[in-house]
Design an enzyme around this catalytic site. Structure first.
Site, PDB file in Angstrom:
ATOM      1  N   GLY D 203       4.818  34.747 -51.505  1.00  0.00           N
ATOM      2  CA  GLY D 203       3.919  33.593 -51.530  1.00  0.00           C
ATOM      3  C   GLY D 203       4.124  32.693 -52.716  1.00  0.00           C
ATOM      4  N   LEU D 229       5.876  34.558 -43.235  1.00  0.00           N
ATOM      5  CA  LEU D 229       6.294  34.025 -44.533  1.00  0.00           C
ATOM      6  C   LEU D 229       6.941  35.094 -45.425  1.00  0.00           C
ATOM      7  CD1 LEU D 229       6.229  31.488 -46.357  1.00  0.00           C
ATOM      8  CD2 LEU D 229       4.068  32.360 -47.289  1.00  0.00           C
ATOM      9  N   ASP D 230       8.153  34.822 -45.903  1.00  0.00           N
ATOM     10  CA  ASP D 230       8.856  35.676 -46.869  1.00  0.00           C
ATOM     11  C   ASP D 230       9.149  37.071 -46.345  1.00  0.00           C
ATOM     12  OD1 ASP D 230       8.715  33.535 -48.609  1.00  0.00           O
ATOM     13  OD2 ASP D 230       6.933  34.281 -49.643  1.00  0.00           O
ATOM     14  N   GLN D 231       9.157  37.234 -45.006  1.00  0.00           N
ATOM     15  CA  GLN D 231       9.349  38.570 -44.433  1.00  0.00           C
ATOM     16  C   GLN D 231      10.665  38.692 -43.665  1.00  0.00           C
ATOM     17  OE1 GLN D 231       7.221  41.086 -45.043  1.00  0.00           O
ATOM     18  NE2 GLN D 231       6.046  39.678 -46.303  1.00  0.00           N
TER      19      GLN D 231
END
Lengths: 286, 286, 286, 286
Positions: D203, D229-231
């Site tokens: 994040g 997100l960001d995964q």
């Protein structure tokens, strides 16, 4: 931080008890606030003493020149110090010498442009005309000074005239060997990037040497230039792993990234007065 | 270096001008020779001040207890310092807690045996009997204290009794979670090695978590233990590259090497009073 | 994985189209399941070809000797290969030579004991008696063979007699230079750990050399021993950062950790047939 | 190497004996010279099979389209492969999305300019106008597409129209979260650089998070973008050491250097078809 009141004091002398106490008391009496202090002694007794102090003062009556004079007479002379006081408000003047490979020089210019390197850059000088446009894009004067064995003396004279009152030089892949006279004019003030992990692979074509030896790690070294080629005090080094799969061009490509990083760190530390000289070695208070 | 006259002074307090001057003058007046000085301020103004001084004195009349009393009354109290004076001649007492994995504990014992870790080790305590012979080979008492959810209170009481007047504990892959009460008895004096790059992969089986997420680098973290699991101040971390070829057992194997290195560094720094606490973070003067 | 049916085939030959197809077809026809395949060509055309294949077969009628004979006649000879077939069920015999520094030898023994190095260790041989007890604790015979300039021939003869049918030797900080004759008896089968980042600091006392030169990174190198001192094919290297604060003893301490790691990796790769020789360089399929 | 005859074949399928033999025989029959071959199986039996082959052919009658058709019918379909054949002569089209921070985008443009990244760059798109001049200097069209919560649908539509037939996108510090629909249009074809060592500090403002937690190492991560997100699958990560001395601005400065390096490696590998997808993980044949 207000650069006008922010300064660095760098000291080298024979070690003896009481140095830190004397220096810090001197600063305290002038209401200076120490924000960083590094100290190193080469030996528990009888060695050399090295110190770097960052401080800040809000007193309007503290004038850099007078502070320096007072420090010299009250502390520097009694302790036989080699010392240097640098108020950050005075930006150093840094010139760049480069040949054809642009990566190291552009890296410095790019960092300078975004404010990472607080210096003035009076000029970039090259023995080739190739990088004129690239340098011009940064608004920095580019000077082409051809340099061959037969014209070396004239070339070096021309370079020195162009440089003017420069504080230090960076050889950002400048592929000519400067004369001992030239080097002597800038003691510990010429930073070179050598594209190997010194002392391995001194001299020409180090990536080819590295490939030929079959090393598993290659490196880059930033050092001060002395009269002896690739033998000056090492400032910083870094390395990257390679394998049998990496061909010569790969070593060069990976090496360029190393060179950019290592040279940028060395230049930054020089600007911030973090590098002290101990014979042919450096103390880096990073 | 003569350990009898070699000491370390560690200081934490609110920052204000004059601290370094006062401390170094105090030491100078007692003919102490400062061999290393590290200082850190968290802010240019209004922050916290951290300092570590190594010094040596040959004066026979400098008695540790008296030096401490004088420092406290003349410097420590006026500056409202949290301070600590440690003469190296007094060896710290370090206990090791371990479960079944032997690598971290054996690494510490091996380094201790060859003189790298100048501590006394009163005992190694385990919740399993497996490592008895391996520990005995070092001439260190091994104590087996079973530990289960239902016996935790009694187990912790037994451990504390065995420990006696220990200076600090090392959890060298001790796989039980100690109670908040137990932890509170050793504030910032229990070092744990966690087998991940914190804060990634908190909790159990971090190598499996790492493999599942497909990270390209794994790590290990040494930290002080607090009541909250894996949340204490981080002392040291290190990492190693991994690829798709590494199976879970490879991660564990590579991780063991990391854990040994990271824990050994953290323990060494703790012994040498190099770790200062700043809230939930550490200042490491390494 | 069932070691009885698990094998590695290692190939070196002049490159030409069709090698991979021929080798993999040969294995496929015998129901071998390829679990890992690495291939390297030194040039897009006219170079040398290197390959390592790990495979497994559950067919009871696949006999190692016969498989080897068939491979040799059907593939090896037609392609003029230098090849080697190693069924993992046959454990290599590895001898260790060591002088006084115990760290490298103990690291190997410790890893062997916990199953990380699947070899048999017939003996540890030393030119000093110091490590007898430490080695005995692992249940490995320790042999003391004094070695001086005047007794070299006899000493080497004694060592060779003790070694018997050993597959490879590890010089784990063995501080004597073996004769060219001795070395020639074990071509690319003697692994040495040199305590510097070769080719920097060849020869004696490399940590002192490193300190004297003021490098910012020190290293260790595992290599095969050839007749020329410290010039053999490099297997693995690693490095660690140092600063002006590190004294000679610190370099040695940090270096020991490097040496242990680098040597252990090299030995592991040798056992797993991951190292191929390309002139004076290595191909490491790690 | 002649790019016209140089190609890469990338294969994913269920593992079973004979795949390598079939593929390499197919290439051999067409006189293709294999210059690099990487293979990975997730399990000794019953796993997934991944392979990348680089080859070259001088036969004028080998037409890329026909080679692909033949491979599909003779090998790809029988083995139920997910496969991809990429002749290097066809340069990929790569678009860059960026917000205000210029370092990651400029690094890619600089490497592209010097020939390190063999792609065509149809445009750089930003939600801010700031970088127009910097991008224009490389001769690349710069498009300003404002992007806010209320205009997201229109903005994404505008971006897609500008992109045209692009092969992949790079988010070079593009600070807007793209919709799941947008992401779904480019499966495993959007590369993002996240300024932390994922999965730590997911994040916003990861450097501030890192400083707050007191980590001793910070990192950067390049990954494919997925709806979460960001995964997405991690392609590459790297780290750098930090200490208590590093303030937030220092972390950002050091982090920028990491981001540039990590993103450049990920983009290079993507261009060279070195990244294969295994669920939410990557196989990188680097």
């Amino acid at each position: 931080m207000d650069a006008n009141t922010f300064a660095r004091l760098v000291i080298t002398c024979d070690d003896r008890p009481g140095i830190v106490a004397a220096v810090t008391r001197f600063l305290f009496e002038r209401d200076a606030n120490i924000t960083e202090l590094d100290q190193h002694s080469t030996d528990a007794s009888g060695g050399r003493f090295f110190m770097r102090v960052e401080f800040q003062t809000d007193r309007l009556d503290v004038v850099p020149e007078i502070l320096g004079q007072e420090f010299g007479s009250q502390i520097g002379s009694p302790f036989a110090m080699d010392w240097h006081l640098h108020f950050a408000a005075r930006r150093l003047r840094m010139a760049i010498l480069v040949s054809r490979h642009d990566h190291a020089a552009l890296e410095l210019l790019w960092r300078w442009q975004r404010g990472e390197l607080p210096v003035d850059i009076p000029c970039v000088i090259s023995n080739h005309p190739d990088l004129e446009a690239a340098v011009a894009a940064f608004g920095i004067p580019f000077l082409h000074v051809p340099f061959s064995a037969s014209t070396q003396a004239a070339a070096e004279a021309a370079i020195r005239e162009h440089l003017g009152a420069v504080d230090f030089l960076v050889l950002a892949r400048y592929m000519r060997v400067l004369s001992a006279d030239f080097v002597a004019a800038f003691p510990n003030r010429i930073i070179n990037i050598h594209h190997s992990f010194l002392p391995a692979f001194v001299g020409g074509d180090p990536y080819r040497q590295a490939q030929s030896r079959g090393v598993k790690i290659i490196g880059a070294t930033a050092h001060y230039v002395t009269a002896e080629l690739d033998q000056g005090p090492i400032i910083e080094q870094d390395v990257v792993r390679v394998t049998h799969r990496h061909e010569l061009d790969d070593l060069k490509r990976l090496g360029r990234d190393l060179e950019r990083q290592v040279l940028a760190r060395a230049v930054r530390w020089h600007i911030e007065d973090r590098i002290l000289i101990d014979g042919n070695k450096t103390i880096v208070f990073a």
